[in-house]
Scaffold this motif. Sequence first.
Motif, PDB file in Angstrom:
ATOM      1  N   ARG A 146      -1.176   8.362   6.430  1.00  0.00           N
ATOM      2  CA  ARG A 146      -2.498   7.834   6.863  1.00  0.00           C
ATOM      3  C   ARG A 146      -3.390   7.919   5.821  1.00  0.00           C
ATOM      4  NH1 ARG A 146      -6.180  11.044   9.944  1.00  0.00           N
ATOM      5  NH2 ARG A 146      -5.960  13.082   9.383  1.00  0.00           N
ATOM      6  N   PHE A 147      -4.416   6.844   5.531  1.00  0.00           N
ATOM      7  CA  PHE A 147      -5.409   7.178   4.673  1.00  0.00           C
ATOM      8  C   PHE A 147      -6.423   8.096   5.241  1.00  0.00           C
ATOM      9  CE2 PHE A 147      -4.530   2.774   2.249  1.00  0.00           C
ATOM     10  CZ  PHE A 147      -3.701   3.288   1.363  1.00  0.00           C
ATOM     11  N   VAL A 148      -6.751   9.065   4.773  1.00  0.00           N
ATOM     12  CA  VAL A 148      -7.680   9.979   5.520  1.00  0.00           C
ATOM     13  C   VAL A 148      -9.063   9.773   5.207  1.00  0.00           C
ATOM     14  CG1 VAL A 148      -8.385  12.333   5.395  1.00  0.00           C
ATOM     15  CG2 VAL A 148      -5.972  11.859   5.444  1.00  0.00           C
ATOM     16  N   ASP A 149      -9.647   9.266   4.009  1.00  0.00           N
ATOM     17  CA  ASP A 149     -10.685   9.028   3.613  1.00  0.00           C
ATOM     18  C   ASP A 149     -11.545   8.091   4.589  1.00  0.00           C
ATOM     19  OD1 ASP A 149     -13.139   7.491   1.937  1.00  0.00           O
ATOM     20  OD2 ASP A 149     -12.555   9.209   0.895  1.00  0.00           O
TER      21      ASP A 149
ATOM     22  N   GLY B  87       0.725  -1.242  -0.066  1.00  0.00           N
ATOM     23  CA  GLY B  87       0.077  -0.228  -0.058  1.00  0.00           C
ATOM     24  C   GLY B  87       0.784   1.319  -0.033  1.00  0.00           C
ATOM     25  N   TRP B  88       0.460   2.334  -0.677  1.00  0.00           N
ATOM     26  CA  TRP B  88       1.105   3.628  -0.653  1.00  0.00           C
ATOM     27  C   TRP B  88       0.189   4.667  -0.886  1.00  0.00           C
ATOM     28  CZ3 TRP B  88       5.982   4.241   0.125  1.00  0.00           C
ATOM     29  CH2 TRP B  88       6.980   3.354  -0.163  1.00  0.00           C
ATOM     30  N   ILE B  89       0.480   5.864  -0.349  1.00  0.00           N
ATOM     31  CA  ILE B  89      -0.084   7.074  -0.655  1.00  0.00           C
ATOM     32  C   ILE B  89       0.693   7.810  -1.884  1.00  0.00           C
ATOM     33  CG2 ILE B  89      -0.631   9.467   0.156  1.00  0.00           C
ATOM     34  CD1 ILE B  89      -0.932   8.286   3.067  1.00  0.00           C
ATOM     35  N   VAL B  90       0.074   7.927  -3.010  1.00  0.00           N
ATOM     36  CA  VAL B  90       0.564   8.481  -4.069  1.00  0.00           C
ATOM     37  C   VAL B  90       0.308  10.105  -4.128  1.00  0.00           C
ATOM     38  CG1 VAL B  90       0.992   8.125  -6.702  1.00  0.00           C
ATOM     39  CG2 VAL B  90       0.470   6.255  -5.194  1.00  0.00           C
ATOM     40  N   ASP B  91       1.105  10.998  -4.274  1.00  0.00           N
ATOM     41  CA  ASP B  91       1.091  12.309  -4.323  1.00  0.00           C
ATOM     42  C   ASP B  91       1.152  12.677  -6.074  1.00  0.00           C
ATOM     43  OD1 ASP B  91       1.135  12.268  -1.519  1.00  0.00           O
ATOM     44  OD2 ASP B  91       3.448  12.548  -1.745  1.00  0.00           O
ATOM     45  N   VAL B  92       0.228  13.400  -6.502  1.00  0.00           N
ATOM     46  CA  VAL B  92       0.305  13.611  -7.799  1.00  0.00           C
ATOM     47  C   VAL B  92      -0.205  15.105  -8.154  1.00  0.00           C
ATOM     48  CG1 VAL B  92      -0.839  12.960 -10.144  1.00  0.00           C
ATOM     49  CG2 VAL B  92      -0.688  11.331  -8.437  1.00  0.00           C
ATOM     50  N   ALA B  93       0.598  15.624  -9.215  1.00  0.00           N
ATOM     51  CA  ALA B  93       0.330  17.178  -9.416  1.00  0.00           C
ATOM     52  C   ALA B  93       0.391  17.351 -10.941  1.00  0.00           C
ATOM     53  CB  ALA B  93       1.066  18.154  -8.631  1.00  0.00           C
ATOM     54  N   GLY B  94      -0.374  18.196 -11.591  1.00  0.00           N
ATOM     55  CA  GLY B  94      -0.067  18.872 -12.752  1.00  0.00           C
ATOM     56  C   GLY B  94      -0.022  20.389 -13.060  1.00  0.00           C
ATOM     57  N   PRO B  95      -0.133  20.884 -14.084  1.00  0.00           N
ATOM     58  CA  PRO B  95      -0.087  22.413 -14.351  1.00  0.00           C
ATOM     59  C   PRO B  95      -1.024  23.042 -13.757  1.00  0.00           C
ATOM     60  CG  PRO B  95       0.651  21.291 -16.316  1.00  0.00           C
ATOM     61  CD  PRO B  95       0.269  20.279 -15.477  1.00  0.00           C
ATOM     62  N   ASP B  96      -2.345  22.315 -13.539  1.00  0.00           N
ATOM     63  CA  ASP B  96      -3.411  23.069 -12.893  1.00  0.00           C
ATOM     64  C   ASP B  96      -4.056  22.586 -11.833  1.00  0.00           C
ATOM     65  OD1 ASP B  96      -3.655  24.613 -15.595  1.00  0.00           O
ATOM     66  OD2 ASP B  96      -4.054  22.787 -16.472  1.00  0.00           O
ATOM     67  N   GLU B  97      -3.822  21.324 -11.487  1.00  0.00           N
ATOM     68  CA  GLU B  97      -4.295  20.990 -10.023  1.00  0.00           C
ATOM     69  C   GLU B  97      -3.342  19.952  -9.257  1.00  0.00           C
ATOM     70  OE1 GLU B  97      -7.853  18.293 -10.606  1.00  0.00           O
ATOM     71  OE2 GLU B  97      -7.421  18.423 -12.875  1.00  0.00           O
ATOM     72  N   ALA B  98      -3.891  19.235  -8.234  1.00  0.00           N
ATOM     73  CA  ALA B  98      -3.095  18.366  -7.556  1.00  0.00           C
ATOM     74  C   ALA B  98      -4.263  17.594  -6.997  1.00  0.00           C
ATOM     75  CB  ALA B  98      -2.163  18.947  -6.655  1.00  0.00           C
TER      76      ALA B  98
ATOM     77  N   LEU C 154      -3.758   9.970  -4.152  1.00  0.00           N
ATOM     78  CA  LEU C 154      -4.487   8.768  -4.264  1.00  0.00           C
ATOM     79  C   LEU C 154      -4.057   7.944  -3.249  1.00  0.00           C
ATOM     80  CD1 LEU C 154      -3.913   7.936  -8.283  1.00  0.00           C
ATOM     81  CD2 LEU C 154      -5.981   8.745  -6.835  1.00  0.00           C
ATOM     82  N   GLU C 155      -4.922   7.207  -2.542  1.00  0.00           N
ATOM     83  CA  GLU C 155      -4.731   6.522  -1.483  1.00  0.00           C
ATOM     84  C   GLU C 155      -4.820   5.038  -1.898  1.00  0.00           C
ATOM     85  OE1 GLU C 155      -6.353   9.494   2.340  1.00  0.00           O
ATOM     86  OE2 GLU C 155      -7.459   7.609   1.672  1.00  0.00           O
ATOM     87  N   LYS C 156      -3.874   4.235  -2.061  1.00  0.00           N
ATOM     88  CA  LYS C 156      -3.817   3.000  -2.972  1.00  0.00           C
ATOM     89  C   LYS C 156      -3.382   2.060  -1.850  1.00  0.00           C
ATOM     90  CE  LYS C 156      -2.372   1.870  -7.654  1.00  0.00           C
ATOM     91  NZ  LYS C 156      -3.913   2.022  -8.179  1.00  0.00           N
ATOM     92  N   SER C 157      -4.393   0.908  -1.759  1.00  0.00           N
ATOM     93  CA  SER C 157      -4.097  -0.281  -1.226  1.00  0.00           C
ATOM     94  C   SER C 157      -3.764  -1.286  -2.196  1.00  0.00           C
ATOM     95  CB  SER C 157      -5.231  -0.561  -0.323  1.00  0.00           C
ATOM     96  OG  SER C 157      -6.264  -1.152  -1.124  1.00  0.00           O
ATOM     97  N   THR C 158      -3.505  -2.534  -1.829  1.00  0.00           N
ATOM     98  CA  THR C 158      -3.177  -3.633  -2.707  1.00  0.00           C
ATOM     99  C   THR C 158      -4.337  -4.005  -3.690  1.00  0.00           C
ATOM    100  OG1 THR C 158      -3.486  -5.297  -1.134  1.00  0.00           O
ATOM    101  CG2 THR C 158      -1.263  -4.400  -1.665  1.00  0.00           C
ATOM    102  N   ASP C 159      -5.435  -3.457  -3.181  1.00  0.00           N
ATOM    103  CA  ASP C 159      -7.093  -3.925  -3.969  1.00  0.00           C
ATOM    104  C   ASP C 159      -7.724  -2.838  -4.091  1.00  0.00           C
ATOM    105  OD1 ASP C 159      -7.771  -3.816  -1.108  1.00  0.00           O
ATOM    106  OD2 ASP C 159      -8.511  -5.776  -1.117  1.00  0.00           O
ATOM    107  N   ARG C 160      -7.438  -1.638  -3.644  1.00  0.00           N
ATOM    108  CA  ARG C 160      -8.443  -0.632  -4.025  1.00  0.00           C
ATOM    109  C   ARG C 160      -7.699   0.767  -3.976  1.00  0.00           C
ATOM    110  NH1 ARG C 160     -11.898   1.725   0.909  1.00  0.00           N
ATOM    111  NH2 ARG C 160     -13.301   2.970  -0.309  1.00  0.00           N
TER     112      ARG C 160
END
Length: 404
Positions: free
Chosen positions: A306-309, A271-282, A285-291
């Motif tokens: 920590r998974f916040v959702d 499982g990982w927390i994936v931090d993503v951004a682009g030119p307009d927003e950020a 993704l809270e990513k477990s091995t199955d969701r």
Amino acid sequence: MKVLLFFLLLSILIIPASVFSLPQQQTTVETPITNLPLIATFEGGQRYQAGIYPVIVLSGSYHEMGRQYGGLMKTELNDEYSYLINTVTSQGITKEEIMKSAREVHAYYPERIKEIFTGMSETTGRTYDDIAFLYYGPIFLLLASSNSEPVPASCSYLAAWGNYTKSGSPVVSRNWDLVDTIMPLTEWYVLTIFRPTDGSNSVATWSPAGARPETFMNNKGLFIADDNCGREDNAPEIRPEFITEYYRFMFDYSDLNALEAAINGTAPDVGWIVDVAGPDEAFVLEKSTDRTVKRTGDEVIAAANRFVDPSWNLPDPPEHSLSRYNNLLRQAEEAKGMIDAEKMMEIRDVCIENGGSKFCHSELGGGKYSSNHQIVYEPQNQTLWMNVMDKDWQKVELSPLFEN
């Protein structure tokens, strides 16, 4: 003489046409592509200096870029290797065990990464397995740590845009926080620019030399990093290492929607927390091995191990995770409308003991923790500020370095 001339002309005429179509060998690029001081060149690769930090620009096939990496960073890579192997073996782990683990880890790496490893081994004097060990070096150090308690989760992310920033464009930041066992690696950090000639994107990474990067940017203004998710979550079968897939994400995807789809379509090994951004927003993704759960925020978003959702229905996180998360959002709210790169660096430089999110040789989990490296990045204009613990921030314009 006329007979000799005749046969010379005849021999030229009967040379196969395919000889004339052979590709010409590329010459070493000597012309600087940025106003940073040019320190060295190697087989078309260039090494610059940004303050105290080396910046290497690699061009060509993945094998060629690996050779350039090894040639430009040979001293640092060998010094780092010696430190790692001596430190890990001093903890009772044999070199044979180390190399066996290194081979197991890289067996499932993409071919592009293997080609880079091969090139690096050719120009450093190290074996392929040595390079694989370097790549996983920080993890080996963690495994050899003498901390009295298990290493707690760390790292954090903060991004702001819209009404929170002066320009309205995203300003993103991340801390890579680890136990102080990793601190010696701050001596070998390098900003690396990969410029493949196969049509893929140009990609920048910030990490100790040869080590697995966890902070990536590309020439399309995309950014990806990660935080430990703070929970045990291992895949039930063998999967490629998710963090190494960041190379694929950055080389192959050019807009935020496509990048998100690629991440969603890749099942991680843990499982990982994936931090993503682009030119307009950020987003996160809270990513477990199955969701996977996406958090978008309201023009500001944070993550801290920590998974916040609420749909995860998890118990309360460790206090250091909750406090850093809350501190980041509070600091962003206090600076709303004023956040630019300078303000974001100010936010990131506040130690956790003083109401911030930075570990400053802080007591945690039976040992001391620090923000081993930090970045602040503006995806729209591709401007990066980077530092390692106890050293100054350094600004680098990535655009001229990215250009093929």
